[in-house]
Scaffold this active site. Structure first.
Site: not given
Ligand code: ADP
Length: 405
Positions: A231, A201, A9
């Site tokens: 966003r 995200n 990626n």
């Molecule tokens: P990406 O879209 O970059 O792949 P991820 O799927 O890893 O991102 O998600 C990131 C989000 O998940 C962030 O907002 C992070 O705070 C949230 N997140 C991860 N663990 C938790 C948790 N235990 N409680 C709430 N939010 C979480």
């Protein structure tokens, strides 16, 4: 690993990679970051679970890919699968040929930040590994089954017919995997009507009927839809003329604001990270509390809207960093959907361990499941399917000569 697929990626200054074994059980993960700078490096986890950190000062994409492949060569990858954000109107994963590369290039105006970076990676791996079949797996492809009444905007027709202005949808690899796996867990593999909420995200929702996407929240670009980390999601499009007329902002400033300074970050004026916001809210930060409320309300509203695409609702799947890990966000979102008969089991919701799949409804109404996404696994599966058919491998070898000429 016996046979495996390397999933790549490519971003503008980074490359995420994963070597995925044949049955998708074993993985070697890594990330090359800061490419083009003195701090360029590769960080990763080996099959033995050991951490790897390797400095590759001033390496570009090609050098980084060469280093990654050198380290993985003894695992004998059989094919390379490239994640590509925008495939235009391509409906499925495709073997990379000069024609498909051209189609990816043509879709660049629709994904100006992503497709050029993917092309850099694709061209580098084609030069470096002309003997390996390579496949592009598109974020948009899964949504190509949407009917016209879901993908057309109410805009002048020529913008669609002459300029491809329409809704495409993104996160297709995740929605496809999660709906397939979730319906399998629910005992109705690729059957019935399901809603998926991919919350990371970037976040998006999707309605799936009998295994096919019938509507989704993202549109021409990944900006449309629900509230995301930075966003805005849906806003009145007149915001552009309002800001231009009243604040003198140009289109680039407005675009940057909507993509990078809005969403959870904009509302809270604190962070784009949901964990940080939940902690701040618990400590009484009212902006963080409001940001979470808007996120959950808009998400529920999006799911309710997408339900119009389904003859019936069998259930809802949560995935992505937030969807997989936050019982609090799941509970708040479902609380906005009581009229669909969703009935969350607080106990099951709270007891679900991080990263595990499980059912969290109380046994009445539509089902609710948490299904951890597996985009790399899905890309590897599609790559295997397209590239490892003998005919395609032969086609790839002759195409390689054209591409590298
Ligand atoms: P990406 O879209 O970059 O792949 P991820 O799927 O890893 O991102 O998600 C990131 C989000 O998940 C962030 O907002 C992070 O705070 C949230 N997140 C991860 N663990 C938790 C948790 N235990 N409680 C709430 N939010 C979480």
């Amino acid at each position: 690993m016996s046979t495996s697929v390397l999933v790549i990626n490519c971003g503008s200054s980074s490359i995420k990679y994963a070597l995925v074994s044949e049955h998708r059980k074993d993985r070697i993960f890594g990330l090359a970051e800061n490419l083009g700078s003195a701090n360029a490096r590769i960080k990763g986890i080996t099959t033995g679970g050991e951490e790897l950190e390797l400095s590759i000062p001033h390496a570009d994409h090609e050098k980084a890919l060469e280093t990654i492949l050198e380290r993985l060569a003894h695992h004998n990858p059989q094919a390379i699968g490239h994640r590509v954000v925008h495939g235009g109107t391509l409906t499925k994963a495709e073997l990379l040929t000069p024609e498909i590369i051209e189609r990816i290039r043509e879709a660049t105006p629709l994904a100006p930040l992503h497709n050029p970076a993917h092309l850099v990676g694709i061209e580098a791996t084609m030069r470096l590994f002309p003997h390996l079949p390579q496949v592009a797996v598109f974020d948009t492809a899964f949504h190509q089954t949407m009917p016209a009444h879901a993908y057309r905007y109410a805009l002048p027709k020529f913008l669609y017919t002459e300029h491809n202005v329409r809704r495409y949808g993104f996160h297709g690899t995740s929605h496809a995997y999660v709906s397939e796996r979730g319906s399998e867990l629910a005992g109705s593999y690729k059957k019935g009507g399901w809603l998926t909420a991919h919350l990371g995200n970037g976040s998006s929702t999707c309605a799936i009927w009998n295994g096919q996407s019938v509507d989704t929240s993202m549109g021409l670009t990944p900006l449309e839809g629900v509230v995301m980390g930075t966003r805005s999601g849906d806003v009145d499009p007149s915001i552009h003329s309002f800001l231009a007329s009243n604040l003198g902002w140009d289109i680039y400033k407005i675009d940057k604001m909507l993509n990078s300074q809005s969403g959870l970050l904009g509302l809270s004026d604190l962070s784009n990270d949901m964990r940080t916001l939940i902690e701040a809210s618990e400590q009484g930060n009212e902006d963080a509390t409001l940001a979470i409320e808007v996120f959950c309300y808009r998400l529920a509203k999006s799911l309710a809207g997408l339900s119009c695409g389904l003859p019936r609702i069998d259930g809802l799947f949560f995935t992505g960093g937030i969807g997989e890990n936050s019982a609090y966000i799941r509970e708040k979102t479902v609380a906005y959907l009581p009229h669909f008969g969703f009935n969350l089991s607080q106990e099951q919701n709270n007891s679900l361990k991080r990263g595990t799949e499980g059912r969290i409804d109380a046994g009445t109404g539509p089902q609710i499941w948490v299904v951890p996404t597996d985009e790399e696994g899905r890309i590897a599966k599609e790559t295997e399917h397209v590239a490892l058919q003998e005919g395609n491998v032969t086609a790839k070898k002759s195409n390689a000569e054209t591409v590298t000429a």
